[in-house]
Write an enzyme that holds these catalytic residues in place. Structure first.
Site, PDB file in Angstrom:
ATOM      1  CG  HIS A 171      37.915 -16.201  78.125  1.00 45.98           C
ATOM      2  ND1 HIS A 171      37.877 -15.647  79.377  1.00 45.98           N
ATOM      3  CD2 HIS A 171      36.866 -17.064  78.086  1.00 45.98           C
ATOM      4  CE1 HIS A 171      36.860 -16.144  80.064  1.00 45.98           C
ATOM      5  NE2 HIS A 171      36.224 -17.011  79.296  1.00 45.98           N
ATOM      6  CE1 TYR A 194      35.496 -16.778  83.819  1.00 45.01           C
ATOM      7  CE2 TYR A 194      36.507 -18.468  85.174  1.00 45.01           C
ATOM      8  CZ  TYR A 194      35.836 -18.097  84.030  1.00 45.01           C
ATOM      9  OH  TYR A 194      35.503 -19.067  83.114  1.00 45.01           O
TER      10      TYR A 194
END
Length: 277
Positions: free
Chosen positions: A111, A53
């Site tokens: 992830h 991010y």
């Protein structure tokens, strides 16, 4: 609700608040830090970020400058799939902690189960981080039941959570059932289907019936299913609207109506997603 009321009203799943703040695509440093500060001031106690991010430093700033002790915040981040080799997991997690400005995180996710993910190699690194006290819990993100089965068989630490896209338009019943049977918390990202829930007639009718937003209906449905939701929000109005979902009680008819929505609308489906998910 004031800060104390929200913090007390949000149920927890083994210490993890079942409503949190997601920060995907909240990449403006000042805005991200302010969103985290505002959320914590309202009573949110679960903040979710990820290496990819690009905002871990801003999330950390928001936590540090909020009037809430770090110990009261359930903080999660994720190791990007390109960094899931053993050495990379160790190195990049330490870098994440530095960016966040914390000694440890409450939950660290792998992830995506994409190359170079290897269950034994990746999870042995997660186990080492847990043994060193740098992470409290081990999590997976975007894992199928089959991949979770393998992860559980090789990880010394229990698999605490699996974070996936989940909402009334992608209900993930098979995965929900598997996680419930294996004491794995299901965490929903994009719980509002990136805004698509606002245009669903069934949700509109339930929202009108209760005098609330479609977002609150979707979040309340997830909570009724035992699912933790981490909607992204940047402005105070959206943060507060999402928070008010904890006061909404859906009746059996509402839940049945949502359960029977005959749509499957996956918002996130990258080329490296696992097969048959």
């Amino acid at each position: 609700m004031d800060q104390k009321q929200l913090a007390e009203r949000v149920p927890t799943a083994r210490g993890m608040p079942m409503l949190g703040l997601g920060t995907w695509q909240n990449s403006d440093p000042e805005q991200c830090a302010e969103s985290v500060r505002t959320a914590l001031s309202m009573g949110y106690r679960h903040i979710d970020t990820a290496q990819v991010y690009g905002n871990e430093a801003s999330v950390g700033e928001g936590i540090r400058t909020a009037s809430v002790d770090r110990e009261q915040v359930f903080l999660a981040t994720k190791v990007w799939y390109e960094q899931l080799g053993y050495d990379d997991v160790i190195e990049t997690t330490r870098e994440s902690l530095d960016r966040l400005g914390v000694d440890s995180v409450d939950l660290l996710y792998a992830h995506w189960p994409a190359d170079p993910y290897d269950a034994e190699e990746t999870l042995s690194a997660f186990d080492e981080l847990a043994d060193a006290g740098l992470i409290e819990h081990v999590g997976m993100s975007n894992f199928t039941p089959e991949l979770l089965e393998t992860a559980q068989s090789v990880s010394e630490a229990p698999i605490f959570a699996n974070q996936v896209e989940c909402h009334p338009l992608l209900q993930q019943k098979r995965l929900r059932d598997y996680c419930a049977s294996n004491d794995i918390r299901l965490v929903a990202y994009s719980p509002l289907a990136r805004g698509a829930v606002f245009d669903v007639p069934e949700l509109q009718e339930i929202a009108e019936k209760h005098g609330v937003s479609e977002a609150q209906v979707s979040l309340a449905w997830l909570r009724e299913k035992g699912i933790t939701a981490i909607p992204k929000a940047t402005g105070e109005d959206h943060l507060r609207d999402n928070a008010e979902s904890v006061t909404l009680s859906l009746d059996d008819g509402d839940i049945s109506t949502i359960d029977n929505i005959d749509r499957e609308d996956r918002q996130i489906n990258p080329s490296f997603a696992p097969d048959s998910w």
